[in-house]
Design an enzyme around this catalytic site. Structure first.
Site, PDB file in Angstrom:
ATOM      1  CG  ASP A 151      -1.919  -1.155   1.199  1.00  0.00           C
ATOM      2  OD1 ASP A 151      -1.888  -1.958   0.248  1.00  0.00           O
ATOM      3  OD2 ASP A 151      -2.695  -1.281   2.166  1.00  0.00           O
TER       4      ASP A 151
ATOM      5  CE  LYS B  30      -3.376  -4.391   1.187  1.00  0.00           C
ATOM      6  NZ  LYS B  30      -4.192  -3.662   2.163  1.00  0.00           N
TER       7      LYS B  30
ATOM      8  CB  CYS C 285      -2.172  -2.833   5.345  1.00  0.00           C
ATOM      9  SG  CYS C 285      -3.797  -2.042   5.237  1.00  0.00           S
TER      10      CYS C 285
END
Length: 213
Positions: free
Chosen positions: A17, A107, A140
């Site tokens: 990310d 995702k 995450c």
């Protein structure tokens, strides 16, 4: 502390990310996001040179936000579309170096395995080990590391290849320290970026020698 061997052809870098909203300029941005991105670019380059697969994930929702679920109640800013697909804030940061060989993975939730075909991608290539970098360390990145371990992947977690932001009255540094303490105790081998690069280099030399003999 656990020690895992490294076999380049059975390893992938899962870079989590590195999107505009997490790297720089938003309430979710890590204060050291840009510095961490530079270190991630270095380790990713070492991975590619060694034949290690590089995967970049993005936490994105549908363009209309229709799969937001309970996340919209937990994080109101997400409800405003900050990670909706197609938004500038959800795009990968332009400072992240991406090679045509890299895999881009979207995702819908925190972990890179939930609701994606990441496990299929890794298993089909004979990969049983991952290196985790990215943002946010305790959200995450940590979720991805935990998801990997319960699927019996070995995990390297890079202590200076991750970043996070302050949460309430807990500083980013404290959150990172707690995350690394927990993961290093039960879930992963902790290494710095430089240590990981040296390990990759040593494994590459060993692999080359074996193939030459």
């Amino acid at each position: 502390m656990v020690y895992f061997p490294l076999v380049p052809e059975r390893t992938a870098l899962v870079n989590v990310d590195m999107q505009n909203c997490f790297v720089h300029g938003s309430p979710f941005s890590a204060p050291d996001g840009l510095a961490v991105q530079d270190r991630i670019n270095r380790v990713a380059a070492a991975c590619r040179a060694a034949g290690i697969v590089v995967v970049h994930t993005s936490h994105v929702l549908r363009p209309d936000g229709s799969n937001i679920g309970v996340l919209g109640e937990i994080a109101p800013i997400v409800k405003k579309g900050i990670i909706n697909k197609g938004s500038e804030s959800a795009a990968l940061h332009q400072g992240l170096l991406i090679d045509p060989r890299d895999i881009l993975l979207e995702k819908p939730r925190f972990g890179a395995f939930h609701g994606t075909d990441l496990e299929l991608i890794l298993r089909s290539r004979g990969i049983d080990t991952i290196i985790v970098t990215g943002i946010a360390a305790n959200v995450c990145c940590e979720t991805t590391a935990r998801e990997a371990v319960v699927r019996d992947f070995r995990v390297f977690f890079l202590s200076d290849g991750i970043a996070t932001f302050d949460m309430g009255d807990v500083s980013a540094a404290e959150l990172k320290r707690a995350t690394c303490a927990t993961l290093g105790f039960l879930f992963a081998q902790l290494l710095t970026v430089d240590e990981m690069i040296r390990k990759i280099s040593a494994a590459s030399r060993t692999s080359a020698a074996l193939h030459a003999s």
